[in-house]
Write a protein that holds these residues in place. Structure first.
Motif, mmCIF file in Angstrom:
data_model
loop_
_atom_site.group_PDB
_atom_site.id
_atom_site.type_symbol
_atom_site.label_atom_id
_atom_site.label_comp_id
_atom_site.label_asym_id
_atom_site.label_seq_id
_atom_site.Cartn_x
_atom_site.Cartn_y
_atom_site.Cartn_z
ATOM 1 N N ASP A 21 0.832 -1.204 0.000
ATOM 2 C CA ASP A 21 0.000 0.000 0.000
ATOM 3 C C ASP A 21 0.869 1.258 0.000
ATOM 4 O OD1 ASP A 21 -2.350 -1.491 0.015
ATOM 5 O OD2 ASP A 21 -2.495 -1.474 2.199
ATOM 6 N N ALA B 219 1.025 4.069 -2.891
ATOM 7 C CA ALA B 219 0.738 5.464 -2.535
ATOM 8 C C ALA B 219 1.867 6.389 -2.981
ATOM 9 C CB ALA B 219 0.511 5.589 -1.030
ATOM 10 N N HIS C 172 1.814 6.571 -6.843
ATOM 11 C CA HIS C 172 0.616 7.298 -7.270
ATOM 12 C C HIS C 172 0.791 8.804 -7.030
ATOM 13 C CE1 HIS C 172 -3.620 7.973 -8.118
ATOM 14 N NE2 HIS C 172 -3.666 8.714 -7.035
ATOM 15 N N ALA C 173 1.295 9.158 -5.856
ATOM 16 C CA ALA C 173 1.466 10.575 -5.528
ATOM 17 C C ALA C 173 2.450 11.246 -6.483
ATOM 18 C CB ALA C 173 1.951 10.725 -4.089
ATOM 19 N N GLU D 13 -4.001 11.466 4.073
ATOM 20 C CA GLU D 13 -4.594 10.205 3.621
ATOM 21 C C GLU D 13 -3.513 9.229 3.161
ATOM 22 O OE1 GLU D 13 -7.254 8.689 -0.102
ATOM 23 O OE2 GLU D 13 -7.940 10.498 0.916
ATOM 24 N N ALA D 14 -2.546 9.715 2.408
ATOM 25 C CA ALA D 14 -1.470 8.865 1.906
ATOM 26 C C ALA D 14 -0.554 8.386 3.019
ATOM 27 C CB ALA D 14 -0.663 9.615 0.845
ATOM 28 N N THR D 15 -0.440 9.143 4.100
ATOM 29 C CA THR D 15 0.479 8.775 5.167
ATOM 30 C C THR D 15 -0.115 7.801 6.178
ATOM 31 O OG1 THR D 15 -0.104 10.740 6.458
ATOM 32 C CG2 THR D 15 1.793 10.923 4.960
#
Length: 98
Positions: free
Chosen positions: A22, A26, A29-30, A80-82
Motif C-alpha cells: 500500500d 501510494a 501514485h502521488a 490520507e497517503a500517510t
C-alpha cells in the motif's frame, strides 16, 4: 547531473508492517498523478534489506518550487497517503560537496 541552481531532495518513507505494498502504491501514485511545477526529475527506490522502506530522489528547479509543493501537499490530502506509514515522510535537501 544537476546544475548549481537546482535542488536535490531525498524523500524517505517507512510502511507500517503489513502495508508495504500500500505504501509503495501510494508513493508511486502521488508522484505520477499530481502536478508538480518545478519538478525536474524523480526516481523511486525500495530498500533491498527493508521491504517497507522507500525513497525518492527528486531534482527541483529551486528551493521555492519544492517548498511550494510541500505546502500544497500538506494542504491537499497528504494525511490520507500517510496512513499506511509508521511515521511522517522525512525530506532532506541535499547539496553536492567537493
Amino acid at each position: 547531473m544537476t546544475d548549481q541552481h537546482t535542488v536535490t531532495v531525498l524523500i524517505e518513507i517507512h510502511a507500517k508492517p503489513g502495508q508495504e505494498n500500500d505504501a509503495r502504491i501510494a508513493l508511486l501514485h502521488a508522484i505520477q498523478t499530481s502536478a508538480k511545477p518545478g519538478l525536474v526529475s524523480s526516481t523511486e527506490y525500495e530498500d533491498s534489506n527493508d521491504p517497507g522502506a522507500f525513497y525518492a530522489i527528486q531534482v527541483w528547479e529551486n528551493t521555492a518550487a519544492f517548498d511550494a509543493h510541500m505546502r500544497d501537499a500538506a494542504e491537499n490530502g497528504m494525511s490520507e497517503a500517510t496512513q499506511v506509514l509508521r511515521e511522517p515522510p522525512r525530506t532532506t535537501v541535499l547539496h553536492t560537496i567537493g
